[in-house]
Motif scaffolding. Sequence first.
Motif, PDB file in Angstrom:
ATOM      1  N   GLN A  99       0.833  -1.206   0.000  1.00  0.00           N
ATOM      2  CA  GLN A  99       0.000   0.000   0.000  1.00  0.00           C
ATOM      3  C   GLN A  99       0.869   1.257   0.000  1.00  0.00           C
ATOM      4  OE1 GLN A  99      -3.126   0.275  -0.596  1.00  0.00           O
ATOM      5  NE2 GLN A  99      -3.270   2.467  -0.242  1.00  0.00           N
ATOM      6  N   ALA A 100       1.909   1.273   0.811  1.00  0.00           N
ATOM      7  CA  ALA A 100       2.805   2.430   0.856  1.00  0.00           C
ATOM      8  C   ALA A 100       3.485   2.626  -0.496  1.00  0.00           C
ATOM      9  CB  ALA A 100       3.846   2.254   1.960  1.00  0.00           C
ATOM     10  N   ALA A 101       3.915   1.534  -1.103  1.00  0.00           N
ATOM     11  CA  ALA A 101       4.561   1.628  -2.414  1.00  0.00           C
ATOM     12  C   ALA A 101       3.596   2.188  -3.455  1.00  0.00           C
ATOM     13  CB  ALA A 101       5.080   0.258  -2.844  1.00  0.00           C
ATOM     14  N   ARG A 102       2.352   1.717  -3.445  1.00  0.00           N
ATOM     15  CA  ARG A 102       1.350   2.219  -4.390  1.00  0.00           C
ATOM     16  C   ARG A 102       1.134   3.720  -4.213  1.00  0.00           C
ATOM     17  NH1 ARG A 102      -3.073  -2.477  -3.880  1.00  0.00           N
ATOM     18  NH2 ARG A 102      -2.250  -3.819  -5.503  1.00  0.00           N
ATOM     19  N   VAL A 103       0.963   4.142  -2.969  1.00  0.00           N
ATOM     20  CA  VAL A 103       0.716   5.557  -2.702  1.00  0.00           C
ATOM     21  C   VAL A 103       1.906   6.393  -3.155  1.00  0.00           C
ATOM     22  CG1 VAL A 103       0.387   7.264  -0.857  1.00  0.00           C
ATOM     23  CG2 VAL A 103      -0.921   5.137  -0.830  1.00  0.00           C
ATOM     24  N   LEU A 104       3.118   5.944  -2.849  1.00  0.00           N
ATOM     25  CA  LEU A 104       4.308   6.688  -3.263  1.00  0.00           C
ATOM     26  C   LEU A 104       4.428   6.758  -4.783  1.00  0.00           C
ATOM     27  CD1 LEU A 104       6.972   5.561  -0.656  1.00  0.00           C
ATOM     28  CD2 LEU A 104       6.249   7.900  -1.107  1.00  0.00           C
ATOM     29  N   LEU A 105       4.187   5.653  -5.454  1.00  0.00           N
ATOM     30  CA  LEU A 105       4.280   5.647  -6.916  1.00  0.00           C
ATOM     31  C   LEU A 105       3.205   6.526  -7.541  1.00  0.00           C
ATOM     32  CD1 LEU A 105       5.125   1.903  -7.606  1.00  0.00           C
ATOM     33  CD2 LEU A 105       6.624   3.880  -7.920  1.00  0.00           C
ATOM     34  N   ASP A 106       1.973   6.438  -7.035  1.00  0.00           N
ATOM     35  CA  ASP A 106       0.892   7.281  -7.556  1.00  0.00           C
ATOM     36  C   ASP A 106       1.219   8.760  -7.369  1.00  0.00           C
ATOM     37  OD1 ASP A 106      -0.566   5.067  -8.329  1.00  0.00           O
ATOM     38  OD2 ASP A 106      -1.952   5.139  -6.622  1.00  0.00           O
ATOM     39  N   ALA A 107       1.717   9.115  -6.191  1.00  0.00           N
ATOM     40  CA  ALA A 107       2.055  10.507  -5.910  1.00  0.00           C
ATOM     41  C   ALA A 107       3.204  10.967  -6.801  1.00  0.00           C
ATOM     42  CB  ALA A 107       2.409  10.690  -4.439  1.00  0.00           C
ATOM     43  N   THR A 108       4.176  10.098  -7.011  1.00  0.00           N
ATOM     44  CA  THR A 108       5.314  10.437  -7.858  1.00  0.00           C
ATOM     45  C   THR A 108       4.867  10.671  -9.299  1.00  0.00           C
ATOM     46  OG1 THR A 108       6.790   9.156  -6.452  1.00  0.00           O
ATOM     47  CG2 THR A 108       7.565   9.638  -8.675  1.00  0.00           C
ATOM     48  N   LEU A 109       4.006   9.795  -9.806  1.00  0.00           N
ATOM     49  CA  LEU A 109       3.515   9.954 -11.174  1.00  0.00           C
ATOM     50  C   LEU A 109       2.679  11.229 -11.316  1.00  0.00           C
ATOM     51  CD1 LEU A 109       2.583   6.258 -12.026  1.00  0.00           C
ATOM     52  CD2 LEU A 109       4.543   7.575 -12.862  1.00  0.00           C
ATOM     53  N   ALA A 110       1.826  11.510 -10.343  1.00  0.00           N
ATOM     54  CA  ALA A 110       1.003  12.720 -10.392  1.00  0.00           C
ATOM     55  C   ALA A 110       1.882  13.966 -10.350  1.00  0.00           C
ATOM     56  CB  ALA A 110       0.001  12.723  -9.234  1.00  0.00           C
ATOM     57  N   LEU A 111       2.890  13.948  -9.507  1.00  0.00           N
ATOM     58  CA  LEU A 111       3.804  15.086  -9.416  1.00  0.00           C
ATOM     59  C   LEU A 111       4.576  15.257 -10.715  1.00  0.00           C
ATOM     60  CD1 LEU A 111       5.057  17.332  -7.744  1.00  0.00           C
ATOM     61  CD2 LEU A 111       6.673  15.664  -6.833  1.00  0.00           C
ATOM     62  N   ARG A 112       5.005  14.154 -11.291  1.00  0.00           N
ATOM     63  CA  ARG A 112       5.739  14.216 -12.559  1.00  0.00           C
ATOM     64  C   ARG A 112       4.866  14.822 -13.653  1.00  0.00           C
ATOM     65  NH1 ARG A 112      10.286  15.442 -14.066  1.00  0.00           N
ATOM     66  NH2 ARG A 112       9.653  16.045 -16.124  1.00  0.00           N
ATOM     67  N   GLU A 113       3.603  14.400 -13.726  1.00  0.00           N
ATOM     68  CA  GLU A 113       2.682  14.944 -14.718  1.00  0.00           C
ATOM     69  C   GLU A 113       2.484  16.447 -14.500  1.00  0.00           C
ATOM     70  OE1 GLU A 113      -0.906  12.678 -14.468  1.00  0.00           O
ATOM     71  OE2 GLU A 113       0.003  10.888 -15.340  1.00  0.00           O
ATOM     72  N   SER A 114       2.344  16.829 -13.254  1.00  0.00           N
ATOM     73  CA  SER A 114       2.155  18.239 -12.927  1.00  0.00           C
ATOM     74  C   SER A 114       3.373  19.060 -13.337  1.00  0.00           C
ATOM     75  CB  SER A 114       1.890  18.396 -11.430  1.00  0.00           C
ATOM     76  OG  SER A 114       1.764  19.739 -11.086  1.00  0.00           O
ATOM     77  N   LEU A 115       4.559  18.549 -13.041  1.00  0.00           N
ATOM     78  CA  LEU A 115       5.785  19.250 -13.417  1.00  0.00           C
ATOM     79  C   LEU A 115       5.937  19.327 -14.927  1.00  0.00           C
ATOM     80  CD1 LEU A 115       8.263  17.846 -10.742  1.00  0.00           C
ATOM     81  CD2 LEU A 115       7.269  20.144 -10.848  1.00  0.00           C
TER      82      LEU A 115
END
Length: 118
Positions: free
Chosen positions: A85-101
């Motif tokens: 679950q922690a890995a999923r949340v971190l990966l989702d947040a990383t992908l969302a941040l990357r898209e935003s950037l």
Amino acid sequence: MSTNRPAAIVALARGLTSEEAAREAGVSGRTVRRWMEEQDFALEVRDARTQLLQHAVGQLAAGAVEAVTTLREALRDADGRNRVQAARVLLDATLALRESLDLEERLAALEAAQQEAH
């Protein structure tokens, strides 16, 4: 200047109605509505709202650091479900941040190109 204006400014910046701001400032709703017609007053409300939002963003950023630390600690949890679950949340947040950037960079490039065209 009325000593109640700053209280009304902060109340309006927080999103209160003119009547609610008037109650907080201890003045009539008519007084607040009159103040709202003044350009300087409107600018002060906008500036106060900007300051409130900047403070909120700072608080969110501080919380985000703590949240990431907590998620990283959960990656070492004995329970595999917590790690996943922690890995999923971190990966989702990383992908969302990357898209935003990416969007921010593309927008900046478009704005720069438009500035050069003028």
